[in-house]
Scaffold this motif. Structure first.
Motif, PDB file in Angstrom:
ATOM      1  N   MET A   1      -0.374 -12.640 -13.557  1.00  0.00           N
ATOM      2  CA  MET A   1       0.574 -12.299 -12.530  1.00  0.00           C
ATOM      3  C   MET A   1       0.713 -13.506 -11.608  1.00  0.00           C
ATOM      4  N   ARG A   2       1.937 -13.821 -11.276  1.00  0.00           N
ATOM      5  CA  ARG A   2       2.232 -14.936 -10.365  1.00  0.00           C
ATOM      6  C   ARG A   2       3.083 -14.429  -9.215  1.00  0.00           C
ATOM      7  N   GLU A   3       3.269 -15.289  -8.226  1.00  0.00           N
ATOM      8  CA  GLU A   3       4.155 -14.929  -7.124  1.00  0.00           C
ATOM      9  C   GLU A   3       5.560 -14.773  -7.678  1.00  0.00           C
ATOM     10  N   GLY A   4       6.232 -13.691  -7.275  1.00  0.00           N
ATOM     11  CA  GLY A   4       7.566 -13.397  -7.777  1.00  0.00           C
ATOM     12  C   GLY A   4       7.571 -12.386  -8.912  1.00  0.00           C
ATOM     13  N   THR A   5       6.406 -12.035  -9.444  1.00  0.00           N
ATOM     14  CA  THR A   5       6.312 -11.056 -10.526  1.00  0.00           C
ATOM     15  C   THR A   5       6.626  -9.666  -9.997  1.00  0.00           C
ATOM     16  N   VAL A   6       7.360  -8.877 -10.782  1.00  0.00           N
ATOM     17  CA  VAL A   6       7.674  -7.502 -10.420  1.00  0.00           C
ATOM     18  C   VAL A   6       6.778  -6.575 -11.231  1.00  0.00           C
ATOM     19  N   LEU A   7       6.084  -5.665 -10.532  1.00  0.00           N
ATOM     20  CA  LEU A   7       5.137  -4.745 -11.162  1.00  0.00           C
ATOM     21  C   LEU A   7       5.553  -3.312 -10.924  1.00  0.00           C
ATOM     22  N   ARG A   8       5.180  -2.435 -11.854  1.00  0.00           N
ATOM     23  CA  ARG A   8       5.330  -1.000 -11.652  1.00  0.00           C
ATOM     24  C   ARG A   8       3.939  -0.400 -11.551  1.00  0.00           C
ATOM     25  N   VAL A   9       3.657   0.241 -10.408  1.00  0.00           N
ATOM     26  CA  VAL A   9       2.360   0.863 -10.178  1.00  0.00           C
ATOM     27  C   VAL A   9       2.592   2.346  -9.874  1.00  0.00           C
ATOM     28  N   PRO A  10       1.553   3.195  -9.989  1.00  0.00           N
ATOM     29  CA  PRO A  10       1.724   4.595  -9.605  1.00  0.00           C
ATOM     30  C   PRO A  10       2.227   4.687  -8.168  1.00  0.00           C
ATOM     31  N   THR A  11       2.958   5.728  -7.873  1.00  0.00           N
ATOM     32  CA  THR A  11       3.658   5.882  -6.597  1.00  0.00           C
ATOM     33  C   THR A  11       2.751   5.671  -5.393  1.00  0.00           C
ATOM     34  N   LEU A  26      -9.190  -7.902  -9.317  1.00  0.00           N
ATOM     35  CA  LEU A  26     -10.249  -8.008 -10.319  1.00  0.00           C
ATOM     36  C   LEU A  26     -10.453  -9.420 -10.835  1.00  0.00           C
ATOM     37  N   LEU A  27      -9.396 -10.250 -10.861  1.00  0.00           N
ATOM     38  CA  LEU A  27      -9.498 -11.596 -11.409  1.00  0.00           C
ATOM     39  C   LEU A  27      -8.489 -12.488 -10.710  1.00  0.00           C
ATOM     40  N   VAL A  28      -8.877 -13.728 -10.427  1.00  0.00           N
ATOM     41  CA  VAL A  28      -7.974 -14.705  -9.816  1.00  0.00           C
ATOM     42  C   VAL A  28      -8.021 -15.976 -10.649  1.00  0.00           C
ATOM     43  N   ASN A  29      -6.831 -16.504 -11.000  1.00  0.00           N
ATOM     44  CA  ASN A  29      -6.718 -17.760 -11.738  1.00  0.00           C
ATOM     45  C   ASN A  29      -5.773 -18.653 -10.949  1.00  0.00           C
ATOM     46  N   THR A  45      -6.744 -11.032  -1.826  1.00  0.00           N
ATOM     47  CA  THR A  45      -5.771  -9.963  -1.631  1.00  0.00           C
ATOM     48  C   THR A  45      -4.440 -10.385  -2.238  1.00  0.00           C
ATOM     49  N   VAL A  46      -3.637  -9.388  -2.570  1.00  0.00           N
ATOM     50  CA  VAL A  46      -2.289  -9.622  -3.071  1.00  0.00           C
ATOM     51  C   VAL A  46      -1.333  -8.983  -2.083  1.00  0.00           C
ATOM     52  N   VAL A  47      -0.384  -9.746  -1.585  1.00  0.00           N
ATOM     53  CA  VAL A  47       0.636  -9.245  -0.668  1.00  0.00           C
ATOM     54  C   VAL A  47       1.900  -9.042  -1.488  1.00  0.00           C
ATOM     55  N   ALA A  48       2.416  -7.803  -1.464  1.00  0.00           N
ATOM     56  CA  ALA A  48       3.596  -7.470  -2.256  1.00  0.00           C
ATOM     57  C   ALA A  48       4.610  -6.741  -1.391  1.00  0.00           C
ATOM     58  N   GLU A  49       5.856  -6.794  -1.813  1.00  0.00           N
ATOM     59  CA  GLU A  49       6.936  -6.098  -1.125  1.00  0.00           C
ATOM     60  C   GLU A  49       7.387  -4.935  -1.987  1.00  0.00           C
ATOM     61  N   VAL A  50       7.576  -3.767  -1.363  1.00  0.00           N
ATOM     62  CA  VAL A  50       8.036  -2.589  -2.090  1.00  0.00           C
ATOM     63  C   VAL A  50       9.527  -2.737  -2.331  1.00  0.00           C
ATOM     64  N   ILE A  51       9.928  -2.707  -3.601  1.00  0.00           N
ATOM     65  CA  ILE A  51      11.339  -2.842  -3.947  1.00  0.00           C
ATOM     66  C   ILE A  51      12.000  -1.466  -4.046  1.00  0.00           C
ATOM     67  N   ASP A  52      11.363  -0.569  -4.812  1.00  0.00           N
ATOM     68  CA  ASP A  52      12.010   0.713  -5.081  1.00  0.00           C
ATOM     69  C   ASP A  52      10.984   1.723  -5.575  1.00  0.00           C
ATOM     70  N   HIS A  53      11.358   2.993  -5.529  1.00  0.00           N
ATOM     71  CA  HIS A  53      10.590   4.080  -6.129  1.00  0.00           C
ATOM     72  C   HIS A  53      11.440   4.670  -7.239  1.00  0.00           C
ATOM     73  N   GLY A  54      10.795   5.215  -8.249  1.00  0.00           N
ATOM     74  CA  GLY A  54      11.566   5.823  -9.330  1.00  0.00           C
ATOM     75  C   GLY A  54      10.687   6.652 -10.236  1.00  0.00           C
ATOM     76  N   LYS A  55      11.272   7.089 -11.343  1.00  0.00           N
ATOM     77  CA  LYS A  55      10.555   7.859 -12.347  1.00  0.00           C
ATOM     78  C   LYS A  55      10.713   7.180 -13.692  1.00  0.00           C
ATOM     79  N   VAL A  85       5.474  -9.337  -6.095  1.00  0.00           N
ATOM     80  CA  VAL A  85       4.349 -10.088  -5.541  1.00  0.00           C
ATOM     81  C   VAL A  85       4.886 -11.239  -4.694  1.00  0.00           C
ATOM     82  N   ARG A  86       4.483 -11.286  -3.424  1.00  0.00           N
ATOM     83  CA  ARG A  86       4.907 -12.348  -2.506  1.00  0.00           C
ATOM     84  C   ARG A  86       3.864 -13.448  -2.400  1.00  0.00           C
TER      85      ARG A  86
END
Length: 120
Positions: A1-11, A26-29, A45-55, A85-86
């Motif tokens: 995962m890098r800065e700018g990556t978009v992830l889907r996590v549980p709500t 868990l791991l940093v490279n 820590t990872v600082v991320a911005e919430v883009i959207d919620h969905g199903k 990810v910011r």
């Protein structure tokens, strides 16, 4: 995962456009050095911005027993939060002061309840 990556996590309970800090890394490279946590990496820590919620896609659960006319069909759509990810911070560094960050909770958001049937 890098800065700018978009992830889907549980709500998560956070508004779209808000920032979330995730401390369970868990791991940093960093390109030259790999740090594996036991169980987590301290000070990362990872600082991320919430883009959207969905199903997600519908998953069908179908039960069937031959010769006894038993059939049950149920569907389920899992909720998710899309994060971008910011920053990935290590060694206890603080994020850039753009907006106040919300602490990510391990508890998922409450699910929607079923509507009551209309009175006939």
């Amino acid at each position: 995962m890098r800065e700018g990556t978009v992830l889907r996590v549980p709500t998560l309970q956070a508004e779209p456009g808000s920032r979330v800090e995730i401390a369970d890394v868990l791991l940093v490279n960093d390109g030259t050095r790999v740090t594996v946590g036991s169980p987590t990496v301290g000070g990362a820590t990872v600082v991320a911005e919430v883009i959207d919620h969905g199903k997600g896609r519908k998953v069908i659960n179908f039960k069937y027993k031959a010769k006894v006319r038993y059939r049950r069909k149920r569907g389920h759509r899992q909720g998710y939060t899309e994060l971008k990810v910011r920053e990935i911070l290590t060694d206890g560094a603080r994020p850039k002061a753009e907006a106040p960050a919300l602490e990510a909770t391990a508890e998922p958001a409450p699910t929607a309840r079923r509507r009551a049937r209309p009175a006939a």
